[in-house]
Motif scaffolding. Structure first.
Motif, PDB file in Angstrom:
ATOM      1  N   ASN A  81       0.813  -1.221   0.000  1.00  0.00           N
ATOM      2  CA  ASN A  81       0.000   0.000   0.000  1.00  0.00           C
ATOM      3  C   ASN A  81       0.845   1.270   0.000  1.00  0.00           C
ATOM      4  O   ASN A  81       0.303   2.367   0.108  1.00  0.00           O
ATOM      5  CB  ASN A  81      -0.923   0.026   1.219  1.00  0.00           C
ATOM      6  N   ILE A  82       2.173   1.128  -0.122  1.00  0.00           N
ATOM      7  CA  ILE A  82       3.091   2.258  -0.008  1.00  0.00           C
ATOM      8  C   ILE A  82       3.936   2.395  -1.267  1.00  0.00           C
ATOM      9  O   ILE A  82       4.532   1.425  -1.739  1.00  0.00           O
ATOM     10  CB  ILE A  82       4.039   2.097   1.205  1.00  0.00           C
ATOM     11  N   LEU A  83       4.005   3.604  -1.806  1.00  0.00           N
ATOM     12  CA  LEU A  83       4.940   3.950  -2.882  1.00  0.00           C
ATOM     13  C   LEU A  83       5.769   5.145  -2.423  1.00  0.00           C
ATOM     14  O   LEU A  83       5.216   6.155  -1.966  1.00  0.00           O
ATOM     15  CB  LEU A  83       4.189   4.320  -4.165  1.00  0.00           C
ATOM     16  N   ILE A  84       7.094   5.043  -2.552  1.00  0.00           N
ATOM     17  CA  ILE A  84       7.974   6.173  -2.247  1.00  0.00           C
ATOM     18  C   ILE A  84       8.062   7.072  -3.476  1.00  0.00           C
ATOM     19  O   ILE A  84       8.267   6.595  -4.603  1.00  0.00           O
ATOM     20  CB  ILE A  84       9.384   5.682  -1.857  1.00  0.00           C
ATOM     21  N   THR A  85       7.917   8.371  -3.247  1.00  0.00           N
ATOM     22  CA  THR A  85       7.983   9.356  -4.331  1.00  0.00           C
ATOM     23  C   THR A  85       9.062  10.392  -4.027  1.00  0.00           C
ATOM     24  O   THR A  85       9.556  10.493  -2.905  1.00  0.00           O
ATOM     25  CB  THR A  85       6.635  10.071  -4.510  1.00  0.00           C
TER      26      THR A  85
END
Length: 400
Positions: A96-100
């Motif tokens: 559920n996590i994306l690093i941007t």
């Protein structure tokens, strides 16, 4: 060559950020700047980052730190974010996590993901101008999101015309630019509206950690999970950032949302820049794990004192007819001036005669209105200069 003739039509909607331009004034030592909503560099955990980068470049870590990596982001950092989101009432997993590259990149990706030309984005009036800049490239129309009223979903849909309403964007805690916070009832109304319109909710939580007083409120995503039981059944997309807490220059933010949304954002990330800087993510993970809470406590004490000093200075120096917000956290105070005063003109006079910088309010309105409003930031300026700068500004407004 006439480059303009071959630029895409979307470029007509892209404008220079007024704040980015005003930040150039910080190099002038006689300017008292309330313009950029940026952290105080004297409060950065520089020693901790120096040690973290040294650790990332040891023989056992350097191959990971300097190599290509997965688009989703550095695993240990995503694990820390999963723990942090759980503390906020958002149970989730790595998926559920994306690093941007900062939460600004997240806004650009979300605009690209959802908006077709002519679609409607619901935004605050005013709203964060960086969000408008990100969304503008995808040629939407804007409508006013007003959770303080009971405006019906049918009214929003009717105003959208031929395009669809796609999402509601909002900063719910100590919003940029107003400093206002949405209460429990308003957060619930936004979820109700999104369900009725079948749209996404983009929750910009850049300032969520910077609460100085009052009751901490659960994120919109947490409240929606309470209703629906699982993050993957929710329409709220939470955008977080380390820029206001640890270090803006490392450009590390994150998106937390349903796996179906994250998987699509990963495709956009792969097409844009493959992945965010691995070594920066490693350093952030190390420092966050070691001292996020203690560091946030430190900066909150400093910023809270500056907020208090700015509010006191406004009380002491603003002439009759000027009103302002009283934020419970964040970095901003929003001023409304008498109708006849144009804040852009006021800024020009202020820079020339009083040497005080601020951001004219019209930049935060999708329709360019709000000419008699302005934003002051207290995060970068020490308390003595806050007194002096507000006194100068009050003098200028009184003479306008």
């Amino acid at each position: 060559m006439d480059w303009q003739q071959i630029f895409a039509t979307r470029n007509n909607r892209m404008k220079a950020s007024e704040i980015r331009e005003l930040l150039k004034l910080l190099d002038q030592p006689d300017i008292i700047s309330f313009a950029g909503g940026i952290p105080d560099p004297d409060l950065f955990p520089a020693q901790a980052f120096q040690e973290a980068f040294s650790d990332a470049l040891t023989p056992q870590n350097q191959a990971t730190a300097l190599q290509y990596s997965v688009s989703e982001g550095y695993g240990p950092l995503r694990d820390w974010i999963v723990e942090e989101m759980a503390r906020l009432g958002v149970p989730c997993t790595r998926d559920n996590i994306l690093i941007t590259s900062g939460s600004q990149q997240a806004l650009d990706y979300l605009g690209k993901l959802f908006l077709s030309p002519g679609d409607t984005a619901l935004v605050g009036w005013p709203t964060y101008l960086g969000a408008l800049g990100a969304f503008n490239a995808y040629e939407p129309r804007y409508d006013r999101l007003d959770p303080e009223t009971n405006r019906s979903a049918a009214d929003y849909a009717k105003e959208a015309g031929e395009g669809r309403v796609k999402f509601a964007y909002m900063s719910v805690d100590f919003a940029n630019p107003t400093g206002k916070t949405l209460d429990h009832a308003m957060r619930e109304r936004v979820i109700d509206l999104a369900d009725a319109l079948d749209i996404a909710v983009i929750e910009d939580a850049a300032y969520q950690s910077l609460r100085y007083e009052g009751e901490a409120l659960a994120p919109v995503l947490a409240r929606e999970i309470e209703r629906k039981g699982d993050i993957n059944a929710c329409r709220t997309i939470y955008c977080g950032s380390f820029s206001k807490t640890l270090a803006p220059g490392l450009r590390v933010g994150w998106v937390c949302g349903a796996q179906q949304v994250i998987s699509q954002l990963v495709l956009l990330k792969q097409a844009a820049d493959l992945h965010s800087s691995t070594i920066n993510q490693m350093a952030i993970a190390t420092v966050a794990r070691a001292q996020f809470d203690s560091h946030v406590t430190k900066i909150k004490a400093a910023y809270s004192a500056r907020r208090d000093r700015m509010l006191a200075a406004l009380e002491a120096h603003m002439p009759e007819g000027v009103t302002w917000t009283r934020p419970e956290g964040g970095m901003f105070v929003w001023l409304e001036l008498p109708k006849q005063i144009n804040s852009a003109d006021l800024l020009a006079r202020s820079l020339e005669s009083e040497r005080v910088a601020f951001v004219p309010g019209h930049a935060f309105f999708a329709d360019g209105s709000g000419s008699n409003t302005l934003r002051l930031s207290f995060s970068r300026t020490n308390e003595a200069l806050i007194d002096e700068g507000v006194a100068r500004l009050g003098r200028l407004i009184a003479a306008a």
